[in-house]
Design a protein around this motif. Structure first.
Motif, PDB file in Angstrom:
ATOM      1  N   GLU A   1       6.355  -0.127  -4.087  1.00  0.00           N
ATOM      2  CA  GLU A   1       6.096  -0.552  -2.709  1.00  0.00           C
ATOM      3  C   GLU A   1       7.219  -1.449  -2.187  1.00  0.00           C
ATOM      4  OE1 GLU A   1       4.263  -0.191   0.709  1.00  0.00           O
ATOM      5  OE2 GLU A   1       3.454   0.732  -1.122  1.00  0.00           O
ATOM      6  N   ILE A   2       7.745  -2.299  -3.055  1.00  0.00           N
ATOM      7  CA  ILE A   2       8.858  -3.156  -2.638  1.00  0.00           C
ATOM      8  C   ILE A   2      10.077  -2.306  -2.288  1.00  0.00           C
ATOM      9  CG2 ILE A   2      10.548  -4.855  -3.475  1.00  0.00           C
ATOM     10  CD1 ILE A   2       8.290  -6.194  -5.045  1.00  0.00           C
ATOM     11  N   ASP A   3      10.383  -1.303  -3.119  1.00  0.00           N
ATOM     12  CA  ASP A   3      11.520  -0.423  -2.842  1.00  0.00           C
ATOM     13  C   ASP A   3      11.358   0.266  -1.496  1.00  0.00           C
ATOM     14  OD1 ASP A   3      12.760  -1.084  -5.201  1.00  0.00           O
ATOM     15  OD2 ASP A   3      12.017   0.665  -6.318  1.00  0.00           O
ATOM     16  N   GLN A   4      10.140   0.744  -1.217  1.00  0.00           N
ATOM     17  CA  GLN A   4       9.920   1.435   0.052  1.00  0.00           C
ATOM     18  C   GLN A   4       9.993   0.469   1.238  1.00  0.00           C
ATOM     19  OE1 GLN A   4       6.145   3.396  -0.416  1.00  0.00           O
ATOM     20  NE2 GLN A   4       6.957   4.986  -1.799  1.00  0.00           N
TER      21      GLN A   4
ATOM     22  N   VAL B   1      -0.374  -3.658  -1.276  1.00  0.00           N
ATOM     23  CA  VAL B   1      -0.329  -2.807  -2.459  1.00  0.00           C
ATOM     24  C   VAL B   1      -1.743  -2.330  -2.798  1.00  0.00           C
ATOM     25  CG1 VAL B   1       0.501  -2.616  -4.837  1.00  0.00           C
ATOM     26  CG2 VAL B   1       1.533  -4.283  -3.297  1.00  0.00           C
ATOM     27  N   GLY B   2      -1.835  -1.115  -3.379  1.00  0.00           N
ATOM     28  CA  GLY B   2      -3.099  -0.599  -3.908  1.00  0.00           C
ATOM     29  C   GLY B   2      -3.980   0.047  -2.852  1.00  0.00           C
ATOM     30  N   GLU B   3      -5.084   0.598  -3.346  1.00  0.00           N
ATOM     31  CA  GLU B   3      -5.989   1.305  -2.459  1.00  0.00           C
ATOM     32  C   GLU B   3      -6.650   0.368  -1.441  1.00  0.00           C
ATOM     33  OE1 GLU B   3      -8.805   3.369  -4.824  1.00  0.00           O
ATOM     34  OE2 GLU B   3      -7.322   4.750  -5.693  1.00  0.00           O
ATOM     35  N   ALA B   4      -6.785  -0.917  -1.818  1.00  0.00           N
ATOM     36  CA  ALA B   4      -7.405  -1.879  -0.909  1.00  0.00           C
ATOM     37  C   ALA B   4      -6.396  -2.569  -0.006  1.00  0.00           C
ATOM     38  CB  ALA B   4      -8.190  -2.918  -1.712  1.00  0.00           C
ATOM     39  N   ASP B   5      -5.145  -2.124  -0.014  1.00  0.00           N
ATOM     40  CA  ASP B   5      -4.069  -2.740   0.792  1.00  0.00           C
ATOM     41  C   ASP B   5      -4.044  -4.258   0.604  1.00  0.00           C
ATOM     42  OD1 ASP B   5      -3.154  -0.358   1.823  1.00  0.00           O
ATOM     43  OD2 ASP B   5      -4.507  -0.411   3.551  1.00  0.00           O
ATOM     44  N   THR B   6      -4.000  -4.638  -0.670  1.00  0.00           N
ATOM     45  CA  THR B   6      -3.978  -6.062  -1.007  1.00  0.00           C
ATOM     46  C   THR B   6      -2.610  -6.655  -0.701  1.00  0.00           C
ATOM     47  OG1 THR B   6      -5.531  -5.627  -2.804  1.00  0.00           O
ATOM     48  CG2 THR B   6      -4.335  -7.733  -2.851  1.00  0.00           C
ATOM     49  N   LEU B   7      -2.619  -7.803  -0.019  1.00  0.00           N
ATOM     50  CA  LEU B   7      -1.358  -8.483   0.258  1.00  0.00           C
ATOM     51  C   LEU B   7      -0.705  -8.927  -1.056  1.00  0.00           C
ATOM     52  CD1 LEU B   7      -2.168 -10.734   3.342  1.00  0.00           C
ATOM     53  CD2 LEU B   7      -0.395  -8.981   3.232  1.00  0.00           C
TER      54      LEU B   7
ATOM     55  N   GLN C   1      -7.017  -3.818  -9.733  1.00  0.00           N
ATOM     56  CA  GLN C   1      -6.612  -2.571 -10.386  1.00  0.00           C
ATOM     57  C   GLN C   1      -5.244  -2.097  -9.836  1.00  0.00           C
ATOM     58  OE1 GLN C   1      -9.723   0.373 -10.200  1.00  0.00           O
ATOM     59  NE2 GLN C   1     -11.073  -0.796 -11.569  1.00  0.00           N
ATOM     60  N   ILE C   2      -4.288  -3.040  -9.879  1.00  0.00           N
ATOM     61  CA  ILE C   2      -2.926  -2.762  -9.417  1.00  0.00           C
ATOM     62  C   ILE C   2      -1.973  -2.926 -10.597  1.00  0.00           C
ATOM     63  CG2 ILE C   2      -1.055  -3.519  -7.896  1.00  0.00           C
ATOM     64  CD1 ILE C   2      -3.211  -4.509  -5.952  1.00  0.00           C
ATOM     65  N   THR C   3      -1.060  -2.015 -10.743  1.00  0.00           N
ATOM     66  CA  THR C   3      -0.069  -2.099 -11.829  1.00  0.00           C
ATOM     67  C   THR C   3       1.248  -2.635 -11.284  1.00  0.00           C
ATOM     68  OG1 THR C   3       0.792   0.130 -11.490  1.00  0.00           O
ATOM     69  CG2 THR C   3      -1.127  -0.106 -12.946  1.00  0.00           C
ATOM     70  N   PRO C   4       2.051  -3.244 -12.152  1.00  0.00           N
ATOM     71  CA  PRO C   4       3.380  -3.703 -11.721  1.00  0.00           C
ATOM     72  C   PRO C   4       4.252  -2.572 -11.165  1.00  0.00           C
ATOM     73  CG  PRO C   4       2.790  -4.745 -13.784  1.00  0.00           C
ATOM     74  CD  PRO C   4       1.733  -3.711 -13.512  1.00  0.00           C
ATOM     75  N   ASP C   5       4.119  -1.366 -11.728  1.00  0.00           N
ATOM     76  CA  ASP C   5       4.929  -0.251 -11.230  1.00  0.00           C
ATOM     77  C   ASP C   5       4.622   0.044  -9.769  1.00  0.00           C
ATOM     78  OD1 ASP C   5       6.241   0.082 -13.604  1.00  0.00           O
ATOM     79  OD2 ASP C   5       4.916   1.669 -14.358  1.00  0.00           O
TER      80      ASP C   5
END
Length: 1002
Positions: free
Chosen positions: A206-209, A244-250, A197-201
């Motif tokens: 996250e990459i920008d940060q 990324v995401g709530e589950a801190d997926t790599l 449940q991760i979106t490209p946005d």
């Protein structure tokens, strides 16, 4: 006046020292002035480039090109505005007027872009304003690996070399071709995204940060400022550690991160092996030999550090070309100098010949001093100008010196001989010099590239002729006054007695016959001259000849859409064919993609993955470049009908356009493209090869969004477009540094995902909803052009037509008028039209020249009729020029026309000195009219023959040297002067007698 002249004579030593001192400045100018092969031609063009990644050509036209063009016409100094709107980018090209200030125009453009920037799309890149430079290739190297290990390991060394060379004085830029750019692809696993449940946005955010710099600043410890720094990880490791995401997926669990070659822009192959080309471009206004030597030294320092398996070849060196050309030209200049010495010694005393020679050399040196300030460097044209000047400059000195010697022979004292010798001929010398200057001055106004190409010739001639006249009136009497020789033999010169007998025979035998029946004499000369003009119909024509070079370029253009690798493979098939068929082929370099880096005068207007250029190296001793083209071009087209193929060689002149151009205009894009296809297919049916600034239509998949369906689902268009971007080329996310190289990172869906696999996620309510992307997007397979072109704000297509004459293209277009829309405008032009425009312009300038010469002579003689006698010699010289071209079968060319124009100022001097002598004797009543005319022939035949001989001998090396560019110029001037001199000696006395009888008939 005599007292002033006497005072100057008494200070002759000071005058001579002063003139020789000034000449030293001329020597310095000659040694330091920039050297190049051809004159530098200014390019007054500015490009405005505005990228808009992912945008369609129509969107680019509407939202960028039209916005910029809407206000750009208010800027002063613009000649024309053209543009091309294509997928991802808008390019607006501004051509400036000749009198425009490029810096001011560029400043105005930047101000304008600042004002309209808010009206451009938010996600469009900032517009880039670039002045198109007239820098040209100085030297080009080829780097190859002999053991086949490839050249990737050499890349950093080549980049270091390019950086060092670019920073050198005199170097504009460096172009490296053959290496691929790199990109980091983040290939998203769509199924993994949905599962997590991760979106490209979220990923982009996250990459920008993660790549945001850490700013720690300083802190104070024990009253000291301590600097704080942050040790960041390598960019690729940063990507791997992003969660990324709530589950801190790599990120690596939902995407594959790989560094891959970007889409290749160039493939270079030399002599059948992979290669990298390294081309150095010279800055405008710089010296070729010295800059090239400096560059070669730096390149040698770097290449000495290359591995032993790396071979280095030079495929183009402007310094070698310049040195070869100037070696031949300087030999011709030396021969011309010797010719002047020989010519003057034929009929002048030793001291007289030495004085004339000294005056001529000093005139050349001093005349060079103002040349750099006139924007002229030392090139083929200016050196030829010096050679022509040598033949002309002797006139003033010979006339003045001969008259001084004549006064000495008649018994004048030394000072009286100086004064009377100068006084008698000064008016005619000054008038004829003014006439020559006015004759050459209009050539400075010749417009366009042709005007810039030839400008060095009139510039050199004007400055040296003005200096020659001054020195003839000042230095010649000063040197003769200082000379120890007090007596001059009556028959001075190697052939002095011959000249004396010839003068007597002409004056006593021929002139009385001419003036006894002047009307008949004039009619005979007029008929001969008029009939001679008709010889131009039987004279070959060549506007600019080919250069004597060993390179032939081959442009290969395939259908749009194929990969660069396929294009390169097919280009190799062409090379294999050429290897088998062209007997004098010594080697080939292939540049697939963007093409040659402007080498050998070749470039591609519309390059891409479907284009290639070959540089063929031939043995020109077996077959010249033009013969290779004539023999093999059609054969090559027949062997490879799937490609448009053009063979070319370097032309000795400004770049030429297409043989035929055809412009179509219509505001309706669909109608314009339909009419384009109608005309293209018809022309190709007639055997023509047709290209256009739109290229050719390519297979296109058009995506259409169902906005009603989106509204029903309460989704935004931006969501659909974002998904389509991720399916396509991807979304640029971050520029990073990898191995000291700037690399773009790009996020997209992995290649296995298609439109049918993608679902749009709607986050509203308790549970996210998903909608198949294909429910909102339909596709249609079409065939479309990739660009939309404008000319001065209107939609227009510029076509180039080969293999058909301009008249035939006009007939075909006229015949298709009923098949084209009434609103479609057509304009046919091309080389023939451009050449016609040139001849019209030069004809107008020639008429101006004749009027100016007439007015100068009219002012001198205070008569409106008498100058017509002198101006008639111009008509004689033109007739003589056509006779010379016809007899030698030398092509009438651009330089041949320049020779005709030059004759207008050169040949009037002979008639001026004859008429001036007659008028002086008539006015002082010392002779009757018959005696005055006869004695003018006796007194002036020697200087007329001497100046004619020296001019002809000086130009003979050029006429016989085989240089196709300058041979027509030399032949025209030689034949024109010879013909005019002979017939002027016949017709001038006759015309004067007619004039005298009509005016003084009572």
């Amino acid at each position: 006046m005599k007292n002033i002249f006497q005072t100057l004579l008494e200070r002759s030593r000071l005058i001579v020292i002063l003139i020789f001192t000034i000449a030293l400045m001329g020597i310095y100018t000659f040694l330091t002035i920039e050297n190049r092969e051809i004159p530098e031609i200014e390019v007054n063009v500015i490009n405005i480039t505005t990228p808009w990644p992912g945008a369609d050509r129509a969107d680019v036209e509407t939202n960028i090109t039209n916005v910029i063009e809407g206000d750009i016409f208010g800027i002063e100094g613009l000649e024309s505005v053209s543009s091309v709107s294509q997928d991802d980018v808008s390019v607006v090209t501004l051509e400036l007027t000749d009198d425009a200030d490029p810096d001011q125009v560029e400043n105005d453009i930047n101000n304008l872009l600042g004002q309209v920037g808010g009206d451009l799309p938010e996600n469009a890149a900032q517009s880039q304003v670039d002045s198109v430079s007239n820098a040209f290739p100085l030297i080009s190297y080829i780097f190859q690996s002999e053991n086949g290990d490839g050249l990737d390991g050499l890349r950093s060394q080549v980049e270091d070399l390019a950086l060092d060379v670019t920073q050198m004085e005199g170097v504009n830029n460096v172009t490296v071709k053959g290496y691929d750019d790199q990109t980091v692809n983040i290939n998203l696993d769509r199924e993994a995204l949905e599962e997590e449940q991760i979106t490209p946005d979220e990923i982009i955010q996250e990459i920008d940060q993660s790549f945001t710099p850490v700013v720690l600043g300083t802190r104070v410890e024990d009253e000291q400022n301590i600097r704080l720094s942050f040790q960041d990880t390598a960019p690729l490791e940063t990507f791997e550690n992003i969660r990324v995401g709530e589950a801190d997926t790599l990120l690596t669990d939902i995407a594959e991160i790989e560094r891959v070659p970007d889409e290749r822009e160039d493939i270079v192959e030399h002599m059948g092996e992979e290669a990298v080309s390294f081309t150095v471009f010279l800055s405008p206004g710089e010296d070729v030999p010295s800059t090239s030597e400096d560059v070669e030294a730096v390149v040698e320092q770097h290449t000495d550090q290359f591995d032993d398996n790396i071979s280095i070849s030079v495929i183009s060196s402007e310094r070698e070309n310049v040195e070869d050309i100037f070696e031949g030209l300087y030999i011709s200049l030396l021969i011309a100098l010797i010719a002047v010495i020989i010519g003057t010694s034929l009929g002048l005393s030793f001291i007289g010949s030495a004085v004339v020679m000294t005056t001529v050399v000093l005139s050349i040196l001093i005349g060079l001093i103002p040349v750099p300030w006139m924007g002229v460097d030392l090139n083929q044209i200016s050196v030829i100008g010096l050679i022509i000047a040598l033949g002309i400059l002797v006139d003033d000195s010979i006339v003045v010196n001969d008259n001084i010697e004549r006064r000495l022979v008649n018994g004048d004292s030394k000072s009286d001989a100086m004064y009377n010798g100068v006084r008698e001929v000064a008016p005619s010398v000054i008038a004829s010099t003014i006439a020559i200057v006015l004759a050459f001055s209009p050539l400075l106004l010749l417009s366009g590239a042709n005007g810039e190409f030839i400008r060095a010739l009139p510039s050199i001639l004007i400055t040296t002729i003005i200096v020659s006249t001054v020195l003839a009136l000042v230095l010649v009497p000063a040197l003769r006054y200082l000379a120890p020789v007090r007596k001059v033999p009556e028959d001075a010169g190697v052939f002095g007695k011959t000249f004396t007998r010839l003068s007597g025979w002409y004056a006593d035998k021929l002139v009385p016959k001419f003036i006894k029946r002047p009307v008949i004499t004039f009619i005979i000369v007029l008929i001969i001259s008029t009939l001679s003009l008709g010889l131009f119909r039987f004279t070959p024509f060549e506007f600019f000849p080919e250069a004597d070079r060993s390179e032939v370029t081959v442009d290969i253009i395939y259908e749009n859409g194929q990969t660069i690798e396929e294009t390169h493979e097919r280009a190799n098939d062409v090379v294999d064919y050429l290897d088998e068929t062209v007997d004098n082929l010594e080697g080939v370099t292939i540049f697939t993609g963007d093409g040659l880096p402007n080498l050998f005068g070749a470039s591609l207007d519309q390059s891409g993955s479907h284009t290639a250029q070959l540089a063929l190296y031939i043995d020109k001793e077996q077959m010249s470049a033009s013969q290779v083209i004539d023999t093999y071009e059609e054969e090559l087209r027949e062997a490879f009908p799937e490609a448009d193929i053009f063979m070319e060689t370097i032309v000795q002149g400004p770049p030429e356009g297409a043989p035929v151009t055809l412009d179509l205009s219509n505001d309706d894009l669909g109608v314009l493209e339909a009419d384009l296809e109608t005309i293209r297919s018809t022309l190709e049916g007639e055997g023509a090869i047709v290209t256009s600034n739109l290229g050719r239509p390519v297979d296109t998949v058009t995506y259409s969004i169902d906005e009603e369906a989106l509204e029903d689902a309460e989704l935004s268009i931006s969501q659909v477009k974002n998904e389509l971007n991720l399916l396509g080329q991807g979304v640029p996310v971050q520029e990073i540094i990898v191995d000291d190289e700037q690399v773009q990172s790009n996020m997209k869906y992995a290649d296995e995902f298609t439109l049918e696999d993608i679902e749009i996620i709607k986050f509203s309510g308790d549970q996210p909803e998903t909608f198949p992307l294909e429910d909102f997007v339909s596709t249609d397979d079409t065939n479309q052009y990739q660009a939309i072109a404008h000319e001065n704000g209107d939609r227009q297509v510029a076509m180039e037509v080969y293999n058909l004459e301009e008249e035939r293209v006009e007939e075909i277009v006229d015949g298709l008028s009923h098949n084209l829309a009434d609103s479609t405008g057509t304009v046919v032009g091309g080389e023939a039209t451009d050449q016609t425009d040139f001849f019209v312009e030069i004809g107008v300038l020639f008429a101006v020249i004749v009027v100016l010469v007439y007015l100068v002579i009219a002012f001198e003689f205070n008569s409106l009729v008498l100058p017509l006698i002198i101006v008639f010699s111009i008509f004689l010289s033109i007739s003589g020029g056509f006779i010379g071209l016809f007899v030698t079968q030398t092509p009438l060319s651009f330089m041949g026309v320049m020779g005709m124009v030059s004759l207008a100022g050169i040949v009037v001097r002979n008639a001026v000195v004859l008429v001036d002598f007659i008028e002086a004797r008539r006015k002082d009543d010392s002779m009757d009219i018959n005696e005055a005319i006869i004695e003018s022939g006796r007194a002036r035949l020697r200087p007329i023959i001497l100046t004619t001989i020296t001019t002809i001998i000086a130009l003979l090396p050029i006429a016989l040297g085989g240089d196709a560019l300058f041979e027509p110029l030399a032949v025209t001037i030689i034949a024109g002067i010879a013909f005019s001199s002979i017939l002027s000696l016949i017709v001038t006395p006759s015309l004067y007698m007619i004039y005298y009888r009509l005016k003084y008939k009572n």
